[in-house]
Design an enzyme around this catalytic site. Structure first.
Site, PDB file in Angstrom:
ATOM      1  N   ASP A 154      33.668  38.215  35.322  1.00 29.86           N
ATOM      2  CA  ASP A 154      34.541  38.972  34.433  1.00 29.86           C
ATOM      3  C   ASP A 154      33.996  38.993  33.017  1.00 29.86           C
ATOM      4  OD1 ASP A 154      36.121  38.836  36.736  1.00 29.86           O
ATOM      5  OD2 ASP A 154      37.973  38.737  35.593  1.00 29.86           O
TER       6      ASP A 154
ATOM      7  N   GLU B 287      40.309  43.994  33.427  1.00 32.33           N
ATOM      8  CA  GLU B 287      40.994  43.064  32.540  1.00 32.33           C
ATOM      9  C   GLU B 287      40.746  43.473  31.087  1.00 32.33           C
ATOM     10  OE1 GLU B 287      41.702  38.669  33.396  1.00 32.33           O
ATOM     11  OE2 GLU B 287      39.766  38.739  32.412  1.00 32.33           O
TER      12      GLU B 287
ATOM     13  N   ASP C 150      36.403  33.593  38.271  1.00 31.90           N
ATOM     14  CA  ASP C 150      37.767  34.099  38.391  1.00 31.90           C
ATOM     15  C   ASP C 150      38.160  34.548  39.795  1.00 31.90           C
ATOM     16  OD1 ASP C 150      37.659  33.674  35.724  1.00 31.90           O
ATOM     17  OD2 ASP C 150      38.314  35.662  35.124  1.00 31.90           O
TER      18      ASP C 150
ATOM     19  N   SER D 297      44.209  38.492  31.325  1.00 30.53           N
ATOM     20  CA  SER D 297      44.238  37.157  31.911  1.00 30.53           C
ATOM     21  C   SER D 297      45.203  36.239  31.195  1.00 30.53           C
ATOM     22  CB  SER D 297      42.844  36.529  31.874  1.00 30.53           C
ATOM     23  OG  SER D 297      42.521  36.166  30.559  1.00 30.53           O
TER      24      SER D 297
END
Length: 570
Positions: free
Chosen positions: A93, A456, A135, A482
């Site tokens: 990520d 994200e 993640d 997140s």
């Protein structure tokens, strides 16, 4: 002694699955191919243990996992098993953040689970140890263990050490905030470069209570990762030691037929979410626990998550909202100390079994608190009376959305919508300083189907914070964030814009309001106006029509179902 009937019976019971692959005259071909890689008849007579390794050279999170796999194999062999290491995918990520590439991240969770399942089923493995760190590898490996329901363990590779910037501990979050500060003229290009160079000093996952360390905490409390093993930093020699012990432990679990279905239950899921609440964990825990529940057939909704967060105070003072990193948690007494606080406070089910065969309460009882530590507070003196995650509903999110709070943020925000149909467009607006105090940034068509893959928005939220607007600007999205932010962000909005959700009906300048105490998120439009806009709405063409991203967009469920892709099959 080794040839006694008792020992032969025990080995036969432990390798019952793998005999279908390698036992009998008709399996001579399979044995011949396995002997080509150096295995012997003695090796093939033992239980066959899979090591599902998410190792990659792309990024620090999983970079060191082959080192741990080596020690894990030693432990398996010493305990009488034969290890088979195999690999699966991993998407960072942090590296793909803010690019089209990040659409692959959440989708990789599904592919990780699928690939591990396929290898383990095809080869009739007697047990599986999953090495994960970043993640999506963590939830992906746990989803696979749930599906397989053979003795299995998830071992977290551990946190990165914090960087040091002019005497202050920093993480990659500080880099993203520095990007915003640089755009606002608050720091120099040289300052940004210096932070960039020092924030990530070596292997391991991002150091705050971001998704990876949230999932590590959750996994230990839920019982699928051995207590005390996850919070050991990635570079510590002790990580090698516990990897060896996991090799021994998986053999014990096979002997006792201790499978994920005995560990991951409704009660242990509630325990896991209590740990997320108490540590101010990532909003991605909502997606991933929903996914676990769907895989296991456990009733679990966002309303259950809200109820647990409402009754569980925050006691861990961790970045991004707090002061400390996961390495500080380890030094303070570790996740075991958090477990002890939860047990003693009555916030968890004490009798849930863990992979060690001990209950959560038995594991928590041996916690040792470092004298004078300030990282893990008590429930008598919490950071906030409520957990970090809350579910907001209203005409913008009829099926729910998620906000992460420390407890001292504004309780109400009302402002005009600034509407963007991609993350890049929103980031450009932030970097060009066109977002003002009071604005509500709306980023849509970034959901499970619309993105696809729920990118994200950490880059956007961090840039807002870096400009000093974290408490004055609200961001809402049908994508993800997140919780790696110190400001106001509402994500995981369901239903998403791409399937006709109300967030797709918002126009520039519409007034949007959140009321945290009443768990409300709304656009100030009449039902009649909303209906009129819905009638005129046109579904956009998909961003991808072929390949893995298109397949996920076609099969993905909404965020309130964990954004999983196999709900029709479970």
């Amino acid at each position: 002694m080794a040839d006694s009937p008792e020992i032969r019976d025990q080995v036969q019971a432990m390798n019952a699955r793998s005999r279908q692959l390698v036992a009998g005259d008709d399996r001579a071909g399979a044995r011949s191919m396995l002997k080509a890689i150096g295995l012997t008849d003695a090796d093939l007579a033992k239980p066959l243990i899979g090591i599902a390794n998410t190792w990659t050279e792309i990024g620090p999170c999983n970079f060191h996992l082959r080192r741990l796999a080596h020690k894990l194999k030693e432990g398996i062999r010493a305990a009488g098993g034969t290890p088979f290491e195999f690999n699966t995918v991993s998407i960072s990520d942090g590296i793909t953040m803010g690019t089209e590439g990040m659409k692959a991240s959440l989708i990789s969770r599904e592919m990780i689970a699928d690939s591990i399942e396929l290898v383990a089923r095809a080869n009739y493995l007697d047990g599986v140890v999953a090495l994960s760190a970043c993640d999506k590898t963590m939830p992906g490996t746990i989803m696979a263990l749930i599906r397989l329901d053979v003795p299995g363990i998830m071992l977290y590779g551990g946190s990165i050490m914090p960087g040091n910037f002019r005497g202050k501990d920093v993480t990659v979050q500080d880099v993203y905030e520095a990007i915003g500060a640089r755009a606002a003229g608050k720091i120099s290009a040289e300052d940004l470069k210096e932070i960039e160079d020092v924030a990530c000093p070596g292997p391991g996952a991002c150091g705050g209570q971001f998704t990876a360390n949230t999932m590590a905490t959750l996994a230990e409390i839920m019982g699928i990762c051995p207590m005390g093993y996850a919070d050991i930093p990635a570079v510590a020699e002790e990580k090698d030691t516990v990897s060896y012990k996991v090799g021994e432990l998986i053999m014990k679990m096979i002997a006792e037929d201790l499978r994920p279905s005995k560990i991951i239950t409704r009660q242990s899921m509630e325990n896991a979410m209590a740990s997320v609440a108490a540590t101010g964990g990532s909003t991605n825990a909502v997606l991933h626990t929903l996914a676990f529940a769907r895989e296991a057939g456990i009733p679990w909704t966002i309303d259950d998550i809200e109820a647990i967060n409402k009754r569980t105070p925050i006691i861990a003072d961790m970045k991004p909202a707090g002061k400390y990193t996961a390495v500080d948690v380890h030094k303070a007494g570790g996740i075991r100390l958090i477990a002890q606080r939860l047990v003693n406070g009555g916030y968890v089910h004490n009798d849930c079994i863990t992979v060690t065969g001990k209950t959560l309460a038995e594991e928590a009882a041996t916690a040792v608190e470092t004298p004078g530590q300030q990282v893990i507070k008590t429930f008598e003196d919490p950071i906030s009376q409520n957990g970090g995650l809350h579910i907001l509903k209203g005409n913008l999110a009829p099926r729910g959305s998620v906000i992460k709070l420390k407890g001292d943020e504004p309780r109400i925000h009302r402002g005009p919508a600034r509407v963007f149909d991609t993350e890049q467009d929103a980031m450009h607006a932030v970097q060009s300083l066109s977002i003002k105090a009071g604005d509500v940034i709306v980023i849509r068509y970034e959901g499970p189907t619309g993105g696809p893959g729920m990118r994200e928005m950490l880059g956007v939220t961090a840039a807002i914070n870096g400009q000093g607007l974290g408490r004055d600007v609200l961001l809402i999205t049908d994508g993800r964030f997140s919780g790696a932010t110190r400001g106001l962000s509402v994500g995981h909005i369901a239903p998403e814009a791409a399937v006709g959700g109300p967030i797709g009906l918002v126009r520039e300048g519409d007034m949007i309001r959140i009321d945290i105490d009443n768990r409300l998120i709304e656009v100030e439009l009449s039902d009649e106006e909303m209906a009129k806009r819905k009638a005129a709405w046109v579904k956009p063409a998909p961003n991808y029509t072929r390949g893995a991203l298109a397949k996920y967009a076609y099969t993905a469920q909404q965020a309130d179902d964990g954004a999983i892709s196999n709900i029709g099959l479970v």
